[in-house]
Design a protein around this motif. Sequence first.
Motif, PDB file in Angstrom:
ATOM      1  N   ARG A 122       0.830  -1.204   0.000  1.00  0.00           N
ATOM      2  CA  ARG A 122       0.000   0.000   0.000  1.00  0.00           C
ATOM      3  C   ARG A 122       0.869   1.261   0.000  1.00  0.00           C
ATOM      4  O   ARG A 122       0.546   2.251  -0.679  1.00  0.00           O
ATOM      5  N   THR A 123       1.981   1.221   0.731  1.00  0.00           N
ATOM      6  CA  THR A 123       2.927   2.345   0.706  1.00  0.00           C
ATOM      7  C   THR A 123       3.507   2.515  -0.688  1.00  0.00           C
ATOM      8  O   THR A 123       3.643   3.646  -1.198  1.00  0.00           O
ATOM      9  N   THR A 124       3.853   1.396  -1.315  1.00  0.00           N
ATOM     10  CA  THR A 124       4.387   1.448  -2.679  1.00  0.00           C
ATOM     11  C   THR A 124       3.353   2.000  -3.644  1.00  0.00           C
ATOM     12  O   THR A 124       3.676   2.803  -4.531  1.00  0.00           O
ATOM     13  N   LEU A 125       2.099   1.584  -3.484  1.00  0.00           N
ATOM     14  CA  LEU A 125       1.036   2.070  -4.367  1.00  0.00           C
ATOM     15  C   LEU A 125       0.884   3.582  -4.239  1.00  0.00           C
ATOM     16  O   LEU A 125       0.712   4.289  -5.250  1.00  0.00           O
ATOM     17  N   ASP A 126       0.942   4.114  -3.028  1.00  0.00           N
ATOM     18  CA  ASP A 126       0.870   5.565  -2.843  1.00  0.00           C
ATOM     19  C   ASP A 126       1.948   6.266  -3.667  1.00  0.00           C
ATOM     20  O   ASP A 126       1.680   7.273  -4.347  1.00  0.00           O
ATOM     21  N   ALA A 127       3.184   5.746  -3.587  1.00  0.00           N
ATOM     22  CA  ALA A 127       4.299   6.378  -4.290  1.00  0.00           C
ATOM     23  C   ALA A 127       4.149   6.242  -5.804  1.00  0.00           C
ATOM     24  O   ALA A 127       4.424   7.186  -6.559  1.00  0.00           O
ATOM     25  N   LEU A 128       3.719   5.085  -6.258  1.00  0.00           N
ATOM     26  CA  LEU A 128       3.594   4.855  -7.701  1.00  0.00           C
ATOM     27  C   LEU A 128       2.546   5.769  -8.325  1.00  0.00           C
ATOM     28  O   LEU A 128       2.745   6.320  -9.415  1.00  0.00           O
ATOM     29  N   LEU A 129       1.417   5.946  -7.647  1.00  0.00           N
ATOM     30  CA  LEU A 129       0.346   6.759  -8.215  1.00  0.00           C
ATOM     31  C   LEU A 129       0.677   8.245  -8.225  1.00  0.00           C
ATOM     32  O   LEU A 129      -0.051   9.033  -8.832  1.00  0.00           O
ATOM     33  N   SER A 130       1.767   8.630  -7.583  1.00  0.00           N
ATOM     34  CA  SER A 130       2.208  10.024  -7.645  1.00  0.00           C
ATOM     35  C   SER A 130       3.094  10.296  -8.858  1.00  0.00           C
ATOM     36  O   SER A 130       3.440  11.447  -9.132  1.00  0.00           O
ATOM     37  N   LEU A 131       3.480   9.246  -9.592  1.00  0.00           N
ATOM     38  CA  LEU A 131       4.358   9.406 -10.745  1.00  0.00           C
ATOM     39  C   LEU A 131       3.554   9.823 -11.975  1.00  0.00           C
ATOM     40  O   LEU A 131       2.463   9.298 -12.222  1.00  0.00           O
ATOM     41  N   PRO A 132       4.091  10.724 -12.797  1.00  0.00           N
ATOM     42  CA  PRO A 132       3.335  11.185 -13.968  1.00  0.00           C
ATOM     43  C   PRO A 132       3.098  10.103 -15.020  1.00  0.00           C
ATOM     44  O   PRO A 132       2.153  10.201 -15.807  1.00  0.00           O
ATOM     45  N   ALA A 133       3.924   9.047 -15.035  1.00  0.00           N
ATOM     46  CA  ALA A 133       3.773   7.988 -16.035  1.00  0.00           C
ATOM     47  C   ALA A 133       2.640   7.033 -15.715  1.00  0.00           C
ATOM     48  O   ALA A 133       2.293   6.175 -16.533  1.00  0.00           O
ATOM     49  N   ILE A 134       2.059   7.155 -14.506  1.00  0.00           N
ATOM     50  CA  ILE A 134       1.039   6.209 -14.068  1.00  0.00           C
ATOM     51  C   ILE A 134      -0.243   6.968 -13.765  1.00  0.00           C
ATOM     52  O   ILE A 134      -0.250   7.927 -13.001  1.00  0.00           O
ATOM     53  N   GLY A 135      -1.344   6.515 -14.368  1.00  0.00           N
ATOM     54  CA  GLY A 135      -2.596   7.227 -14.191  1.00  0.00           C
ATOM     55  C   GLY A 135      -3.704   6.425 -13.554  1.00  0.00           C
ATOM     56  O   GLY A 135      -4.791   6.955 -13.335  1.00  0.00           O
ATOM     57  N   GLY A 136      -3.449   5.108 -13.278  1.00  0.00           N
ATOM     58  CA  GLY A 136      -4.524   4.271 -12.772  1.00  0.00           C
ATOM     59  C   GLY A 136      -5.515   3.990 -13.891  1.00  0.00           C
ATOM     60  O   GLY A 136      -5.362   4.509 -14.999  1.00  0.00           O
ATOM     61  N   PRO A 137      -6.545   3.159 -13.675  1.00  0.00           N
ATOM     62  CA  PRO A 137      -6.830   2.416 -12.453  1.00  0.00           C
ATOM     63  C   PRO A 137      -5.799   1.331 -12.156  1.00  0.00           C
ATOM     64  O   PRO A 137      -4.821   1.180 -12.897  1.00  0.00           O
ATOM     65  N   VAL A 138      -6.034   0.556 -11.084  1.00  0.00           N
ATOM     66  CA  VAL A 138      -5.024  -0.369 -10.576  1.00  0.00           C
ATOM     67  C   VAL A 138      -5.564  -1.796 -10.566  1.00  0.00           C
ATOM     68  O   VAL A 138      -6.698  -2.043 -10.141  1.00  0.00           O
ATOM     69  N   GLY A 139      -4.722  -2.730 -11.031  1.00  0.00           N
ATOM     70  CA  GLY A 139      -5.020  -4.147 -10.942  1.00  0.00           C
ATOM     71  C   GLY A 139      -3.943  -4.852 -10.143  1.00  0.00           C
ATOM     72  O   GLY A 139      -2.893  -4.279  -9.830  1.00  0.00           O
TER      73      GLY A 139
END
Length: 240
Positions: A122-139
């Motif tokens: 969950r901590t990793t997901l928080d950091a990843l979704l802050s990156l401009p290359a990643i827009g979600g949604p998440v699987g």
Amino acid sequence: MQFTSEQRLDDGVLEREFTLGEIPGTLWTPGSAAPAPLILMAHNNGLPKSASRLVARARYSAASGYAVACIDAAGCGDRPRSAADEQARADLHRAFQADEPVDEVFESIIGPLVENAVPEWRTTLDALLSLPAIGGPVGYSGWTAVGIRLAVAEPRITAAGFFAGGYVPRAQREEARQVTIPLLFLLQWDDEGNPRQRALDLFDAFGSKEKTLHANLGGHTGTPWFEVEDGNRFFGRHLK
């Protein structure tokens, strides 16, 4: 999140190693500039994030337009194991050698791994979704025991693919009823050491209204490659 290395692969995918506190991970992103939906890809207990089967799946999914991330959970890959971890694994080896029941030993190993791994994911997901290359949604794709707990605890995950191989603690078998997102469940029919009926009972327990079971002949590592392709089509229906 600190990126420690990166390389552009032949298929245009950008592969980057990162650290997030004590958590080591790898992120693969497609060559396109648009923000990509994200797949969290968790390996089974003990396999490093650099395991060839996982890397092949991750690269294929990234080349298909997904961002894919994997981390090493505590005690997995190069991360140190506690004395209790080492003792539990020694007990497991002894039980296998003596042909004794192993469920309680697995409970002592996998249960704590799940408890420790999910907050790190969950901590990793928080950091990843802050990156401009990643827009979600998440699987989510991979290890069932962690996936069940993560699907229950993390509302940002909207679809999941689980691999039936591997021990699922009793706590997660109970939690399966709370999993309601679309689900693809892969079962190797002749998986040694993973009782088929237990996997079928787990599939029945999932609370998802949309759940699909794919069963293939063969042992634990024999999942056909076309299931990776089908997995991408599954995520395409729910993440794109």
